[in-house]
Design a protein around this motif. Structure first.
Motif, mmCIF file in Angstrom:
data_model
loop_
_atom_site.group_PDB
_atom_site.id
_atom_site.type_symbol
_atom_site.label_atom_id
_atom_site.label_comp_id
_atom_site.label_asym_id
_atom_site.label_seq_id
_atom_site.Cartn_x
_atom_site.Cartn_y
_atom_site.Cartn_z
ATOM 1 N N GLY A 3 0.798 -1.227 0.000
ATOM 2 C CA GLY A 3 0.000 0.000 0.000
ATOM 3 C C GLY A 3 0.823 1.265 0.000
ATOM 4 N N TYR A 37 1.991 3.611 1.922
ATOM 5 C CA TYR A 37 2.490 4.153 3.197
ATOM 6 C C TYR A 37 3.350 5.377 2.921
ATOM 7 C CZ TYR A 37 0.961 -0.037 5.698
ATOM 8 O OH TYR A 37 0.211 -1.007 6.258
ATOM 9 N N GLN A 50 6.327 6.354 7.613
ATOM 10 C CA GLN A 50 5.781 5.069 8.043
ATOM 11 C C GLN A 50 6.669 3.920 7.572
ATOM 12 O OE1 GLN A 50 1.958 5.520 6.207
ATOM 13 N NE2 GLN A 50 1.089 6.678 7.923
ATOM 14 N N LYS A 53 -2.265 -1.517 3.794
ATOM 15 C CA LYS A 53 -2.971 -0.235 3.686
ATOM 16 C C LYS A 53 -3.726 -0.265 2.365
ATOM 17 C CE LYS A 53 -1.782 4.670 4.371
ATOM 18 N NZ LYS A 53 -0.627 5.602 4.390
ATOM 19 N N HIS A 77 -7.388 -0.055 -0.003
ATOM 20 C CA HIS A 77 -8.604 0.746 -0.051
ATOM 21 C C HIS A 77 -9.746 0.045 -0.772
ATOM 22 C CE1 HIS A 77 -6.428 4.008 1.707
ATOM 23 N NE2 HIS A 77 -5.511 3.949 0.766
ATOM 24 N N ASN A 92 -3.837 -4.278 9.648
ATOM 25 C CA ASN A 92 -4.586 -3.382 8.756
ATOM 26 C C ASN A 92 -4.437 -1.937 9.217
ATOM 27 O OD1 ASN A 92 -6.813 -3.057 6.645
ATOM 28 N ND2 ASN A 92 -7.726 -2.080 8.446
ATOM 29 N N PHE A 93 -3.988 -1.083 8.305
ATOM 30 C CA PHE A 93 -3.778 0.329 8.614
ATOM 31 C C PHE A 93 -5.113 1.062 8.487
ATOM 32 C CE2 PHE A 93 -2.609 4.693 7.805
ATOM 33 C CZ PHE A 93 -1.449 4.881 8.508
ATOM 34 N N GLY A 94 -5.747 1.385 9.593
ATOM 35 C CA GLY A 94 -7.025 2.084 9.553
ATOM 36 C C GLY A 94 -8.073 1.356 10.370
ATOM 37 N N TYR A 113 -11.763 -2.387 7.707
ATOM 38 C CA TYR A 113 -10.968 -3.491 7.158
ATOM 39 C C TYR A 113 -11.714 -4.158 6.009
ATOM 40 C CZ TYR A 113 -13.879 -5.391 10.924
ATOM 41 O OH TYR A 113 -14.923 -5.661 11.756
ATOM 42 N N ASN A 168 -6.752 -4.045 13.465
ATOM 43 C CA ASN A 168 -7.039 -2.723 12.884
ATOM 44 C C ASN A 168 -6.779 -1.644 13.932
ATOM 45 O OD1 ASN A 168 -9.240 -3.146 14.540
ATOM 46 N ND2 ASN A 168 -10.729 -2.273 13.106
#
Lengths: 222, 222
Positions: B11, B13, B17, B53, B55, B76-78, B81, B98
């Protein structure tokens, strides 16, 4: 019902306000204090009350008082009464009323709104959306978090307190400067110097009374 | 110190990060899940962890899981999910983590900021100042007060609660719709129907989880 009392209404009241006043009183309207001179001595001499919405400092001065020999009360529209020569009113035993607290909530609301709008750069966000930039360049840059930060309030009067109470809901640490430490504000940190306050906090609110006493209070060091 | 564990990072990042991840792990970077195919079987076969990460919905699907036979965990970034096929992960006994709560405060801050900015018409205010209109036509028209009004929140989850707590500082009456009445919200009024909620309040916040279940939840009647 008895005949309505006669008053003089001075200033740029709105139509709704004027209608309201006319319901309660027999009214004579003038735009500004100077226009009192244009009224006949006969129409001035029995006036006991004035509704006043003046903006210029000391617009209602000793000469204005002289024009209304029977005046007993001035109802000042607003919190600030710098339009009226208070010393002169006291000397003549004339009552002055004002409207404190009416706008505290609104002022505090707008202060918080401005804090968030600035910190999160709302204006840039609106432009970003309108320009269609999000379609080309993706997400707007991140901005500063508001919650949990340190906020400073210079002047913990009615409006300063209203701001502080709202900030508490944002998990913020509240610091304040005031002439003396307030026993009602024990969750908030007192500073006896505005410069040390400004150094300590992330965001600074100025909630002082206007006028000569506080003019240029916020110096370059702050 | 033992040799760092090897992970795959998927993703967009940020540089900061990525640097952080490289401090802790031996890292292989790919832009999107599809790019896993471009990695050699040898480099894929021992991977136990993925930093993700993503979408697109279900971007990390069964085929992706097949490419990483030893996978044990996806970080999972956020909060959301929906990029990962959770059923598939459960079936294979792979953990998914998450980041709930991280952004609740920021989302709630911006919601309150938008409420105030809209109600007080900040955008109009900015234009009023820039245009110099205040010099010619005087003060801008008055706007709607926020404090003391009734606010409704559709969905009293973590973000809904964060919004409600902030609104309390504005002396607002809080009403909410939720699947069930919350014992933690006894100062706030429960509605079992979003339409009755919308009828009752001055301002309405929508704080529902996204996805199919709540799609078109806010109907024309609301």
């Amino acid at each position: 019902m008895s005949k309505k009392n006669e008053i003089i209404v001075i200033g740029d009241y709105t139509v709704t306000q004027l209608e309201k006043l006319s319901e309660e009183f027999q009214t004579i309207f003038v735009n500004k204090t100077d226009d009192l001179r244009s009224l006949s001595a006969a129409s001035r001499k029995n006036i006991k009350g004035v509704a006043f919405k003046g903006h210029r400092p000391l617009e209602f001065d000793a000469a204005s008082f002289d024009l209304l020999p029977e005046l007993r009360i001035i109802s000042n529209f607003g919190v600030g009464y710098d339009g009226i020569d208070i010393q002169e009113a006291i000397r003549r035993g004339i009552k002055i009323t004002n409207t404190p607290d009416v706008l505290n909530d609104d002022v505090a609301d707008v202060a918080i709104g401005m804090l968030i709008a600035l910190s999160r750069n709302f204006l840039n966000g609106v432009n970003w959306i309108k320009s269609g930039e999000w379609g080309k360049s993706g997400e707007m840059a991140l901005n500063r978090t508001v919650s949990g930060k340190k906020a400073g309030i210079v002047g913990l009067g009615r409006i300063g307190c209203a701001i502080a109470h709202r900030l508490s809901g944002f998990k913020m640490n509240i610091h304040y400067y005031s002439r003396s430490e307030k026993s009602s504000a024990k969750d908030w940190k007192f500073h006896n110097d505005p410069v040390s306050l400004a150094e300590e906090v992330d965001f600074l609110f100025i909630a002082l009374v206007g006028g000569q006493e506080t003019s240029q209070f916020v110096s370059k060091e702050v």
